[in-house]
Design an enzyme around this catalytic site. Structure first.
Site, PDB file in Angstrom:
ATOM      1  N   GLN A  85       0.826  -1.235   0.034  1.00 51.39           N
ATOM      2  CA  GLN A  85       0.131  -0.080  -0.003  1.00 51.39           C
ATOM      3  C   GLN A  85       0.953   1.242   0.204  1.00 51.39           C
ATOM      4  OE1 GLN A  85      -3.041   0.144  -0.612  1.00 51.39           O
ATOM      5  NE2 GLN A  85      -3.990  -1.924   0.056  1.00 51.39           N
ATOM      6  N   CYS A 132      -9.863  -7.233   0.269  1.00 48.74           N
ATOM      7  CA  CYS A 132      -9.284  -8.448   0.050  1.00 48.74           C
ATOM      8  C   CYS A 132     -10.073  -9.763   0.913  1.00 48.74           C
ATOM      9  CB  CYS A 132      -7.937  -8.513   0.480  1.00 48.74           C
ATOM     10  SG  CYS A 132      -7.053  -7.206  -0.316  1.00 48.74           S
TER      11      CYS A 132
HETATM   12  N1  PMP Z   1      -0.674  -7.025   1.035  1.00 44.49           N
HETATM   13  C1  PMP Z   1      -1.459  -6.054   1.218  1.00 44.49           C
HETATM   14  C2  PMP Z   1      -1.085  -4.991   2.480  1.00 44.49           C
HETATM   15  C3  PMP Z   1      -2.419  -5.372   0.673  1.00 44.49           C
HETATM   16  O1  PMP Z   1      -3.434  -4.461   0.496  1.00 44.49           O
HETATM   17  C4  PMP Z   1      -2.899  -6.683  -0.722  1.00 44.49           C
HETATM   18  C5  PMP Z   1      -3.993  -6.254  -1.566  1.00 44.49           C
HETATM   19  N2  PMP Z   1      -5.284  -5.850  -1.093  1.00 44.49           N
HETATM   20  C6  PMP Z   1      -2.063  -7.503  -0.661  1.00 44.49           C
HETATM   21  C7  PMP Z   1      -1.031  -7.940  -0.047  1.00 44.49           C
HETATM   22  C8  PMP Z   1      -2.259  -8.685  -1.952  1.00 44.49           C
HETATM   23  O2  PMP Z   1      -2.024  -8.097  -2.996  1.00 44.49           O
HETATM   24  P1  PMP Z   1      -2.098  -8.707  -4.423  1.00 44.49           P
HETATM   25  O3  PMP Z   1      -3.506  -8.282  -4.811  1.00 44.49           O
HETATM   26  O4  PMP Z   1      -1.071  -8.130  -5.449  1.00 44.49           O
HETATM   27  O5  PMP Z   1      -2.143 -10.223  -4.262  1.00 44.49           O
END
Ligand code: PMP
Length: 408
Positions: free
Chosen positions: A183, A329
């Site tokens: 982030q 997520c």
């Molecule tokens: N770490 C953090 C702090 C996130 O916010 C996210 C995505 N929301 C991820 C990891 C995962 O990233 P990616 O979508 O590229 O797999």
């Protein structure tokens, strides 16, 4: 460009879930998709694809002030976190992290220590979402720690970790440091010659690159055993086999270049918009609470609790605003935000929290419309929900264990 991205009339305030593609990234993806070539092939078209990859690697390395050879392209930050933790954690030692981490760290940490759960240490955090560094020091003094993994910026509250003391303490104790900087990269300056972490994860879609592409920074000279997740043709120095995703990588590089060029200017503008959003919300709904250490946050994030109005009902009442309840997520999973619970919020407070996240294409008009819609929605939901607004008794505030209680 914005017309291509947004449904007309939508105020898109969910950059922490994913940012829109920057125009520069769009052009780079289209150009790469329009040409043939495997970046590993020796012929002309292959060398052309290889040049796109090299340029993108340089742009990312410039953004982080590291060497291009220290970057391994992955499918995103989830994979980068998996690779980092698997490579750096040595069994029969302790892995130190915090309950605020994304599931892409917490679940991996849990998996790596499944045979001996006492090898996993979660540091305490305060009500502002700041990790207790005295507890880190004590953990390093009392156990053999091989890896400390702490996120650079939290995805739900935007709260930043002061990485310099973390690195100092961990290195003095002989531990490696990984940071999930998903982030933070492309939103605040980060200089890897100043911040001496061993491993850093990033994801292009958070700073205007395409989804499905990210990278792991692996510091040259860090003593890492060779433990890839994916074996095959030996791409990425053997750390991540598989034909390189040239359009994705080209898009990530273009986004990194654009984000880096505009970092200071964009950060200041976005912080002003976020502050204005919070000021207007508090003016209209004086009982709302903004979560997280207010002075040490990412510029574009605002986590706001509207007691008496659940976030799902508020968001459903304002389809013209794209924001998120807790973290997108884990929003497919039932249960409140593990981040807010770890910060001592009650389940009800966590359920009533909306995350607004702003970014490079956010306008003052988006913010104004989002505030007006939110105020209307919160008032409407409060009027129709019969939630008891008396403050919870302290004993009712339960801190669940994010490791034993799954969030995604
Ligand atoms: N770490 C953090 C702090 C996130 O916010 C996210 C995505 N929301 C991820 C990891 C995962 O990233 P990616 O979508 O590229 O797999």
């Amino acid at each position: 460009m914005t017309d291509r991205i947004f449904a007309a009339g939508t105020a898109y305030l969910d950059y922490n879930a994913t940012a829109p593609l920057r125009p520069e990234a769009f052009e780079a993806v289209v150009a790469a998709m329009g040409s043939v070539g495997n970046a590993s092939s020796a012929h002309g078209p292959g060398r052309g694809a290889g040049r796109r990859v090299d340029a993108a690697r340089r742009h990312l390395a410039n953004l982080l002030n590291c060497s291009p050879g220290e970057l391994v392209f992955t499918s995103g930050a989830t994979e980068a976190n998996n690779l980092a933790l698997r490579a750096a954690f040595a069994s029969r030692t302790t892995l130190v992290t915090s309950p605020l981490e994304h599931p892409a760290v917490l679940e991996v940490a849990k998996e790596l220590t499944a045979a001996a759960p006492s090898e996993l240490k979660l540091l305490p955090v305060d009500e502002d979402g700041v990790v207790d560094l005295d507890a880190l020091e004590r953990s390093l003094a009392t156990a053999t720690v091989s890896l400390v993994s702490l996120m650079a910026a939290n995805n739900e509250t935007g709260v930043l970790t002061d990485l310099a003391p973390v690195v100092k303490l961990a290195h003095e104790a002989g531990a490696l440091v990984h940071t999930d900087a998903t982030q933070l990269v492309g939103r605040l300056p980060l200089d890897l010659t100043d911040v001496d972490v061993d491993l850093l994860s990033l994801s292009a879609h958070k700073f205007g690159g395409p989804q499905g592409i990210g990278a792991l920074f692996m510091r040259r000279g860090s003593d890492l055993p060779y433990r890839p997740l994916i074996f095959g043709g030996g791409q990425e120095r053997g750390w991540r086999a598989g034909t390189l995703n040239v359009p994705g990588i080209a898009g990530a590089g273009a986004a990194a270049e654009a984000a880096g060029r505009m970092l200071d200017e964009e950060g200041a503008r976005i912080a002003r918009l976020r502050d204005e959003l919070e000021r207007m919300l508090v003016e209209e709904l004086s009982d709302c609470r903004i979560n997280g250490a207010l002075t040490d946050r990412l510029p574009g994030v605002s986590s706001v609790t509207f007691r008496g109005a659940t976030a799902d009902a508020v968001l459903a009442s304002m389809p013209e605003v794209a924001a998120s309840e807790g973290s997108a997520c884990s929003s497919g999973a039932p249960g409140p935000s593990h981040v807010l619970l770890a910060m001592g919020r009650s389940r009800e407070e966590a359920d009533c929290t909306v995350r607004f996240s702003l970014g490079f294409a956010t306008t003052a008009d988006d913010v104004k419309r989002a505030v007006a819609a939110t105020v209307r929605a919160v008032r409407k939901v409060r009027a129709t929900m019969s939630i008891d607004l008396t403050p919870p008794r302290p004993s009712a505030v339960r801190r669940p264990d994010p490791i034993t209680e799954r969030t995604s």
